[in-house]
Write a protein that holds these residues in place. Structure first.
Motif: not given
Length: 172
Positions: A66-67, A73-74, A79-80, A117-119
């Motif tokens: 899945x893209x 995500x990584x 980038x952020x 936090x989601x990770x």
């Protein structure tokens, strides 16, 4: 002299063998303690179900590609995180109090914190073991992100802003 007595004592204890647990418990009033443990054993999570699905010869399940998962995500997280460096340094180095740059810095910090936090939730609260807790944590994270986003918006529009506050705290 002390070293001679100590080595003799150690040899005597080593040749005596292990002392049965019943002897230790009956000779003292202390609670029995497991060997090499300093505290009682406490299970933090309930034990896993003792069932085997499939056979030994079944292949491991491979998830569908899945893209929206994995490398994208990584890459987005990197980038952020990399964009935070110039966004943090520019207002202090240039000496300008641009509200657009300040709002962009707040939004980037908020996104960076949310994805981090989601990770953590994804890594440490497995869906297959605690589905309700995982859903609760995800909704709690979304609510906290919304509250912090609203608070940062109010702080930016009605007060001096994030960069000016940091400057004032730094020089105080």
């Amino acid at each position: 002299m002390a070293s001679i007595a100590r080595s003799a004592l150690l040899r005597q204890v080593a040749t005596a063998g292990p002392v049965p647990r019943q002897v230790i418990a009956s000779s003292s009033r202390a609670l029995p303690v497991a060997t090499f443990h300093t505290s009682a054993r406490r299970n933090l999570l309930p034990p896993l179900p003792q069932k085997v699905e499939g056979t030994v010869n079944d292949p491991a399940p491979v998830p569908e590609p899945s893209p929206s998962h994995g490398s994208y995500h990584w890459t987005f997280d990197r980038l952020v995180a990399a964009s935070l460096i110039p966004l943090t340094v520019t207002p202090f180095a240039a000496g300008s109090l641009n509200p657009t740059l300040d709002a962009l810095l707040c939004a980037t910090i908020l996104i960076h914190s949310h994805t981090g936090f989601q990770s953590i939730i994804i890594d440490y609260v497995p869906t297959w073991r605690m589905p309700r807790v995982r859903k609760l944590f995800n909704w709690g994270l979304k609510a906290a992100t919304a509250v912090v986003g609203l608070a940062l918006y109010e702080f930016e529009t009605t007060d001096v802003g994030l960069v000016e506050t940091v400057k004032r705290v730094w020089t105080a």
